[in-house]
Design a protein around this motif. Structure first.
Motif, PDB file in Angstrom:
ATOM      1  N   LYS A 253       0.814  -1.213   0.000  1.00 43.27           N
ATOM      2  CA  LYS A 253       0.000   0.000   0.000  1.00 43.27           C
ATOM      3  C   LYS A 253       0.848   1.263   0.000  1.00 43.27           C
ATOM      4  O   LYS A 253       0.387   2.332  -0.411  1.00 43.27           O
ATOM      5  N   ALA A 254       2.097   1.143   0.466  1.00 44.07           N
ATOM      6  CA  ALA A 254       2.963   2.323   0.588  1.00 44.07           C
ATOM      7  C   ALA A 254       3.824   2.556  -0.650  1.00 44.07           C
ATOM      8  O   ALA A 254       4.587   3.522  -0.695  1.00 44.07           O
ATOM      9  N   ILE A 255       3.728   1.681  -1.637  1.00 40.80           N
ATOM     10  CA  ILE A 255       4.539   1.846  -2.847  1.00 40.80           C
ATOM     11  C   ILE A 255       4.090   3.098  -3.598  1.00 40.80           C
ATOM     12  O   ILE A 255       2.899   3.297  -3.842  1.00 40.80           O
ATOM     13  N   GLU A 256       5.034   3.929  -3.945  1.00 40.09           N
ATOM     14  CA  GLU A 256       4.735   5.137  -4.721  1.00 40.09           C
ATOM     15  C   GLU A 256       5.726   5.244  -5.862  1.00 40.09           C
ATOM     16  O   GLU A 256       6.733   5.928  -5.777  1.00 40.09           O
ATOM     17  N   PHE A 257       5.444   4.518  -6.941  1.00 34.55           N
ATOM     18  CA  PHE A 257       6.297   4.566  -8.122  1.00 34.55           C
ATOM     19  C   PHE A 257       5.525   5.200  -9.271  1.00 34.55           C
ATOM     20  O   PHE A 257       4.366   4.867  -9.508  1.00 34.55           O
ATOM     21  N   GLU A 258       6.186   6.093  -9.977  1.00 35.00           N
ATOM     22  CA  GLU A 258       5.572   6.653 -11.168  1.00 35.00           C
ATOM     23  C   GLU A 258       5.390   5.536 -12.200  1.00 35.00           C
ATOM     24  O   GLU A 258       6.302   4.754 -12.452  1.00 35.00           O
ATOM     25  N   GLY A 259       4.205   5.468 -12.770  1.00 33.53           N
ATOM     26  CA  GLY A 259       3.921   4.411 -13.738  1.00 33.53           C
ATOM     27  C   GLY A 259       3.223   3.209 -13.141  1.00 33.53           C
ATOM     28  O   GLY A 259       2.832   2.292 -13.864  1.00 33.53           O
ATOM     29  N   LEU A 260       3.044   3.182 -11.810  1.00 32.34           N
ATOM     30  CA  LEU A 260       2.373   2.064 -11.142  1.00 32.34           C
ATOM     31  C   LEU A 260       1.011   2.528 -10.640  1.00 32.34           C
ATOM     32  O   LEU A 260       0.918   3.420  -9.789  1.00 32.34           O
ATOM     33  N   SER A 261      -0.055   1.918 -11.161  1.00 40.51           N
ATOM     34  CA  SER A 261      -1.407   2.320 -10.772  1.00 40.51           C
ATOM     35  C   SER A 261      -1.781   1.741  -9.410  1.00 40.51           C
ATOM     36  O   SER A 261      -1.189   0.763  -8.938  1.00 40.51           O
ATOM     37  N   GLU A 262      -2.785   2.339  -8.789  1.00 35.47           N
ATOM     38  CA  GLU A 262      -3.276   1.846  -7.493  1.00 35.47           C
ATOM     39  C   GLU A 262      -3.794   0.414  -7.622  1.00 35.47           C
ATOM     40  O   GLU A 262      -3.599  -0.404  -6.726  1.00 35.47           O
ATOM     41  N   HIS A 263      -4.446   0.113  -8.724  1.00 38.38           N
ATOM     42  CA  HIS A 263      -5.021  -1.215  -8.916  1.00 38.38           C
ATOM     43  C   HIS A 263      -3.954  -2.304  -8.992  1.00 38.38           C
ATOM     44  O   HIS A 263      -4.195  -3.438  -8.601  1.00 38.38           O
ATOM     45  N   ARG A 264      -2.764  -1.951  -9.500  1.00 41.10           N
ATOM     46  CA  ARG A 264      -1.728  -2.968  -9.672  1.00 41.10           C
ATOM     47  C   ARG A 264      -0.845  -3.135  -8.439  1.00 41.10           C
ATOM     48  O   ARG A 264      -0.134  -4.144  -8.315  1.00 41.10           O
ATOM     49  N   LYS A 265      -0.896  -2.218  -7.516  1.00 42.82           N
ATOM     50  CA  LYS A 265      -0.024  -2.296  -6.337  1.00 42.82           C
ATOM     51  C   LYS A 265      -0.100  -3.636  -5.598  1.00 42.82           C
ATOM     52  O   LYS A 265       0.936  -4.202  -5.239  1.00 42.82           O
ATOM     53  N   PRO A 266      -1.296  -4.190  -5.345  1.00 45.32           N
ATOM     54  CA  PRO A 266      -1.361  -5.438  -4.568  1.00 45.32           C
ATOM     55  C   PRO A 266      -0.676  -6.630  -5.229  1.00 45.32           C
ATOM     56  O   PRO A 266      -0.340  -7.604  -4.551  1.00 45.32           O
ATOM     57  N   VAL A 267      -0.486  -6.598  -6.564  1.00 48.47           N
ATOM     58  CA  VAL A 267       0.102  -7.751  -7.258  1.00 48.47           C
ATOM     59  C   VAL A 267       1.445  -7.399  -7.894  1.00 48.47           C
ATOM     60  O   VAL A 267       2.012  -8.222  -8.627  1.00 48.47           O
ATOM     61  N   PHE A 268       1.961  -6.230  -7.600  1.00 45.35           N
ATOM     62  CA  PHE A 268       3.189  -5.789  -8.258  1.00 45.35           C
ATOM     63  C   PHE A 268       4.410  -6.558  -7.761  1.00 45.35           C
ATOM     64  O   PHE A 268       5.195  -7.083  -8.561  1.00 45.35           O
ATOM     65  N   VAL A 269       4.565  -6.662  -6.472  1.00 43.94           N
ATOM     66  CA  VAL A 269       5.771  -7.297  -5.928  1.00 43.94           C
ATOM     67  C   VAL A 269       5.843  -8.770  -6.308  1.00 43.94           C
ATOM     68  O   VAL A 269       6.922  -9.296  -6.603  1.00 43.94           O
ATOM     69  N   SER A 270       4.712  -9.450  -6.337  1.00 41.82           N
ATOM     70  CA  SER A 270       4.719 -10.867  -6.722  1.00 41.82           C
ATOM     71  C   SER A 270       5.123 -11.030  -8.183  1.00 41.82           C
ATOM     72  O   SER A 270       5.863 -11.955  -8.536  1.00 41.82           O
ATOM     73  N   GLY A 271       4.665 -10.115  -9.036  1.00 42.59           N
ATOM     74  CA  GLY A 271       5.059 -10.147 -10.444  1.00 42.59           C
ATOM     75  C   GLY A 271       6.543  -9.904 -10.621  1.00 42.59           C
ATOM     76  O   GLY A 271       7.204 -10.562 -11.444  1.00 42.59           O
ATOM     77  N   VAL A 272       7.081  -8.977  -9.850  1.00 49.61           N
ATOM     78  CA  VAL A 272       8.521  -8.695  -9.894  1.00 49.61           C
ATOM     79  C   VAL A 272       9.316  -9.933  -9.474  1.00 49.61           C
ATOM     80  O   VAL A 272      10.319 -10.298 -10.103  1.00 49.61           O
TER      81      VAL A 272
END
Length: 498
Positions: A253-272
């Motif tokens: 929830k605390a991730i603030e990257f340009e280009g990363l939408s709110e909807h993708r935050k919950p699954v971003f780290v697992s994809g990485v």
């Protein structure tokens, strides 16, 4: 069907993370994309421990499909194709959901196997940036699965679909949103284990460069380039820096990257983490990113069907060759089945575009089970068609084709057709009867030409008309028809002949 130069086409991809729709016009032999719609539904997150989709996840998906349906309602049905992927392959209540989803979209939705998903992804990439010189490794990390393909031009050398995606790995390792180095390591190890069985084969096949496709990889590309960690594509160094920063942040929830939408935050780290596991397993230093993906592949596949360049025709031919089908017998049965079809198609409400193709495919491979054993070979054929990876075919299409093979001889297995969806069941039963009759009429496997045979049919009665004295002069065929008469009577079909 005559293709108009300005006709519109639509491809809809019900992914485990996002639903995508792409609309294009086909003009002068080229696709012109006129609309793209994407909604992050995260369908995979609605699967519980029993693999049932939750009511909430289904309602979100249905609402999205209703909006898609509004967009494509003016497009001819034949120019639309909608497919579901990993989550709908797994969902125990998937058939119930599909009955609602078909109605919401206003168009049937097909479920495709992982291998077919991989094939379509590669076609989308290949058509977007054709390269007949270099061998390419294509990587697509979806919500519920990851596809890897090696190919050159439009030819595929290797392809696999693995059970790991940004949504299911997120649920497994990052369900509370906390990002810890140990959890990332566990995810990477899981990815390495999934890749273990194909790693050596892929390295042996080799590739000249690697390409990523779809949302997970394009988002990672956008983030690492915005952070200035690489100028193009995604490098292993940039990926390592991204992981270090994600651990430092500590919470999705605390991730603030340009280009990363709110909807993708919950699954971003697992994809990485999954992507890093692929980098490690295959020794990658860098991947570039393609704009093409599954939906572009779907569009080109659909155009091919309209232009009589249907990959399914080649697949059936390949299956016939692989299992040593007697092609002379298959062609005899095919020709007679088509003749019978054309006489009853109007009364039985069978379509030439879909039903006739299915019947002819069934005739071509109805004897593939003989490659296993003669006894019960129709059952063996049913199994082979049901569980083989058949390029171009959806799960529903394979079931229909399998039931034609299963039902072409001996007792008419009416109960077997329960596995065919309700809207198509009656048509498939009727196609099976036509295939049975064609097979009976050619049981002698003779090259002698059959006489002109007329057929009349209604809901529960079939009448075959032969030239005078022909049946009297062919007592074996007459005996075979009497046996078939008994088989069909058990299915409430009255067969008469004269």
């Amino acid at each position: 069907m005559t293709l108009q130069t300005d006709e519109s086409y639509a491809a809809i991809d019900l992914g485990s993370n996002s639903f995508h729709m792409i609309v294009a016009n086909y003009v002068d032999g080229r696709l012109q994309i006129i609309d793209r719609i994407k909604e992050m539904v995260r369908l995979a997150s609605g699967l519980n421990e029993n693999y049932d989709l939750s009511d909430e996840s289904m309602q979100l998906a249905l609402a999205c499909l209703q909006r898609f349906g509004e967009r494509v309602k003016e497009i001819p049905q034949a120019n639309i194709r909608a497919v579901g992927t990993n989550t709908l392959r797994q969902a125990r209540n998937g058939e119930f959901f599909l009955s609602l989803a078909d109605a919401a979209l206003g168009h049937p939705i097909e479920i495709i196997a992982g291998q077919e998903e991989a094939r379509l992804i590669y076609q989308g990439v290949a058509h977007t940036a054709y390269d007949e010189v270099n061998k390419r490794l294509v990587i697509d990390i979806g919500g519920g699965s990851t596809e890897l393909i090696i190919g050159r031009g439009y030819e595929i050398y290797s392809m696999d679909s693995l059970y790991m995606g940004c949504v299911n790995m997120g649920k497994r390792f990052f369900d509370d949103g906390k990002i810890k180095a140990k959890r990332i390591s566990k995810t990477v190890l899981y990815a390495r284990q999934e890749l273990e069985s194909i790693e050596a084969a892929y390295k042996k096949t080799g590739w000249d460069f690697a390409l990523g496709s779809s949302g997970t990889i394009t988002t990672i590309r956008d983030v690492v380039q915005t952070r200035g960690w690489c100028e193009s594509g995604i490098t292993v160094t940039a990926l390592s820096k991204l992981i270090d920063e994600l651990v430092a942040v500590g919470d999705s929830k605390a991730i603030e990257f340009e280009g990363l939408s709110e909807h993708r935050k919950p699954v971003f780290v697992s994809g990485v983490a999954v992507l890093f596991g692929i980098f490690e397993a295959l020794g990658l230093e860098k991947i570039n990113v393609s704009d093409g993906a599954l939906r572009e592949g779907l569009l080109h596949d659909l155009i091919g069907r309209v232009h009589n360049e249907d990959i399914r025709d080649k697949t059936i031919l390949d299956v016939s060759n692989r299992y040593g089908v007697d092609t002379e017998q298959a062609n005899r049965v095919k020709e007679t089945a088509e003749n019978l079809f054309r006489q009853v198609s109007s009364d039985w409400k069978l379509s030439e575009k879909e039903d006739l193709k299915l019947l002819l495919w069934g005739a071509q491979i109805h004897e593939i089970g003989l490659s296993i054993a003669h006894a019960q070979y129709h059952r063996h054929g049913d199994y082979l068609v049901t569980y083989s990876d058949l390029a171009g075919f959806s799960r529903q299409e394979q079931i229909k084709l399998a039931k034609l093979v299963r039902g072409h001889r001996r007792k008419f297995p009416l109960e077997e057709f329960e596995s065919v969806s309700g809207n198509s069941r009656l048509s498939v039963i009727r196609l099976s009867i036509l295939l049975r009759l064609a097979a009976v009429l050619h049981r002698s496997r003779s090259n002698n030409t059959l006489p002109e045979i007329q057929i009349r049919a209604n809901a529960h009665k079939i009448n075959l008309l032969f030239p005078a004295e022909w049946l009297f002069n062919h007592p074996l065929t007459l005996a075979d028809l009497k046996t078939e008469q008994n088989y069909l009577q058990a299915a409430d079909i009255k067969l008469t002949f004269q």
